[in-house]
Design an enzyme around this catalytic site. Structure first.
Site, mmCIF file in Angstrom:
data_model
loop_
_atom_site.group_PDB
_atom_site.id
_atom_site.type_symbol
_atom_site.label_atom_id
_atom_site.label_comp_id
_atom_site.label_asym_id
_atom_site.label_seq_id
_atom_site.Cartn_x
_atom_site.Cartn_y
_atom_site.Cartn_z
ATOM 1 N N ARG A 43 0.917 -1.137 0.112
ATOM 2 C CA ARG A 43 0.008 0.269 -0.202
ATOM 3 C C ARG A 43 0.739 1.134 0.235
ATOM 4 N NH1 ARG A 43 -5.638 0.936 1.792
ATOM 5 N NH2 ARG A 43 -5.818 3.148 2.418
ATOM 6 N N HIS B 80 -6.983 0.632 -7.191
ATOM 7 C CA HIS B 80 -7.223 0.085 -5.791
ATOM 8 C C HIS B 80 -8.078 -0.931 -5.929
ATOM 9 C CE1 HIS B 80 -7.695 0.380 -1.768
ATOM 10 N NE2 HIS B 80 -8.365 1.251 -1.392
ATOM 11 N N GLN C 47 -10.144 -2.919 -2.925
ATOM 12 C CA GLN C 47 -11.420 -2.234 -2.578
ATOM 13 C C GLN C 47 -12.691 -2.496 -3.447
ATOM 14 O OE1 GLN C 47 -11.806 0.493 -0.183
ATOM 15 N NE2 GLN C 47 -14.051 0.286 -0.702
ATOM 16 N N ASP D 96 -15.275 9.626 -4.083
ATOM 17 C CA ASP D 96 -13.897 9.501 -3.115
ATOM 18 C C ASP D 96 -13.479 10.866 -3.126
ATOM 19 O OD1 ASP D 96 -11.637 8.484 -2.143
ATOM 20 O OD2 ASP D 96 -10.718 7.940 -4.007
ATOM 21 N N CYS E 26 -15.324 4.938 -0.548
ATOM 22 C CA CYS E 26 -14.126 3.934 0.049
ATOM 23 C C CYS E 26 -13.551 4.324 1.573
ATOM 24 C CB CYS E 26 -13.025 3.846 -0.982
ATOM 25 S SG CYS E 26 -12.447 5.426 -1.447
ATOM 26 N N ARG F 67 -14.454 -4.890 3.430
ATOM 27 C CA ARG F 67 -12.811 -4.950 3.212
ATOM 28 C C ARG F 67 -12.326 -6.121 3.683
ATOM 29 N NH1 ARG F 67 -9.531 -3.206 0.376
ATOM 30 N NH2 ARG F 67 -8.391 -1.800 1.063
HETATM 31 N N1 NVA Z 1 -8.131 8.339 -3.804
HETATM 32 C C1 NVA Z 1 -7.703 8.083 -2.685
HETATM 33 C C2 NVA Z 1 -8.117 6.507 -1.927
HETATM 34 C C3 NVA Z 1 -7.888 6.184 -0.693
HETATM 35 C C4 NVA Z 1 -8.451 4.964 0.045
HETATM 36 C C5 NVA Z 1 -6.385 8.405 -2.433
HETATM 37 O O1 NVA Z 1 -5.433 7.702 -3.446
HETATM 38 O O2 NVA Z 1 -6.017 9.088 -1.576
#
Ligand code: NVA
Length: 260
Positions: A38, A65, A68, A160, A200, A245
């Site tokens: 991550r 992602h 997710q 998001d 998310c 999740r």
């Molecule tokens: N688009 C967001 C997702 C966070 C789970 C980011 O990259 O910060």
């Protein structure tokens, strides 16, 4: 010895500073049975997958992602009882990691995808071509628009954050581009009668975080991508999604050992 997780944070691991990504991947592959990455740079997770010799899971990169999406699909399946034929609309930064994975994940299982985003934040050609291929295969539709007029067919509204990791200097630009795309009750009222809301997380829906407070001081906004009203409404399944999740990542890990 039982299985146990080990966390390697930014200060524990280098990926190319003094040790190459390839060497680190090979060493980690000798020590662990699987690796979840991550981070930001998508090339790192690709390098790990290429060299580690053990299953590697993408837990979030700047491009995708994917883990997710399994939680999101499970949440939709639990709620509606089926997936094929549903219509999902991603609203906001339509070219971020979550939008990309949602698009591909949904189209693969036959869910129609609509991206509602300003021109500047719509998916690039590479993603669009991949999405079209998936849509063709499953029979689902893929549609990119700046207009809210087609929302009446939507079963799932997804948004998001407007500023993803690594883009923190872009708040002003994103607020200008996206304030008309906030998921609020007016937008939800334009969607299908029994539509649901997904996110998310984390979400900027109130002033309970220091980052949200800073944004409010600077730009005068107390809610960004989703209003507190929608976030806390009955249509919002964000905590089911968060719980899923846990279940889906366990399933992905188990499945990895049957497919390699
Ligand atoms: N688009 C967001 C997702 C966070 C789970 C980011 O990259 O910060």
């Amino acid at each position: 010895m039982g299985a146990h997780p080990e966390y390697l944070g930014q200060s524990d691991i280098q990926f190319g500073k003094k040790e190459s990504l390839e060497d680190t991947a090979k060493v980690l592959g000798r020590m662990f049975d699987g690796i979840e990455y991550r981070g930001s740079n998508h090339a790192v997770v690709e390098g790990l997958a290429k060299h580690a010799g053990v299953p590697v899971w993408n837990g979030l990169t700047d491009k995708w992602h994917p883990t997710q999406m399994f939680a999101d699909l499970l949440t939709m399946k639990e709620h509606f009882g089926y997936l094929k034929g549903l219509t999902v609309c991603f609203v906001g930064d339509g070219r971020n990691n979550v939008a990309n994975s949602l698009t591909i994940g949904c189209l693969k299982v036959g869910i129609n995808v609509m991206i509602l985003a300003p021109k500047k934040l719509q998916p690039d050609v590479e993603l669009t071509e991949l999405a079209q291929q998936c849509a063709k295969k499953s029979g689902a539709s893929y549609f990119i628009t700046e207009e809210q007029s087609a929302l009446n067919t939507v079963d799932v509204v997804y948004t998001d954050v407007w500023v993803s990791m690594g883009e923190e200097s872009l708040y002003e630009e994103r607020i200008t581009l996206l304030h008309k795309y906030q998921v609020n009750q007016t937008l939800m009222d334009k969607t299908g009668k029994n539509s649901i809301f997904l996110h998310c997380l984390p979400a900027f829906h109130d002033l309970e975080t220091t980052v949200a407070q800073k944004i409010q001081r600077q730009y005068g906004l107390s809610e960004l991508e989703v209003s507190d009203e929608v976030f806390r409404s009955e249509a919002s399944l964000v905590y089911d999604q968060a719980e899923n999740r846990l279940h889906t990542i366990k399933a992905i890990m188990v499945a990895s050992y049957y497919t390699i």
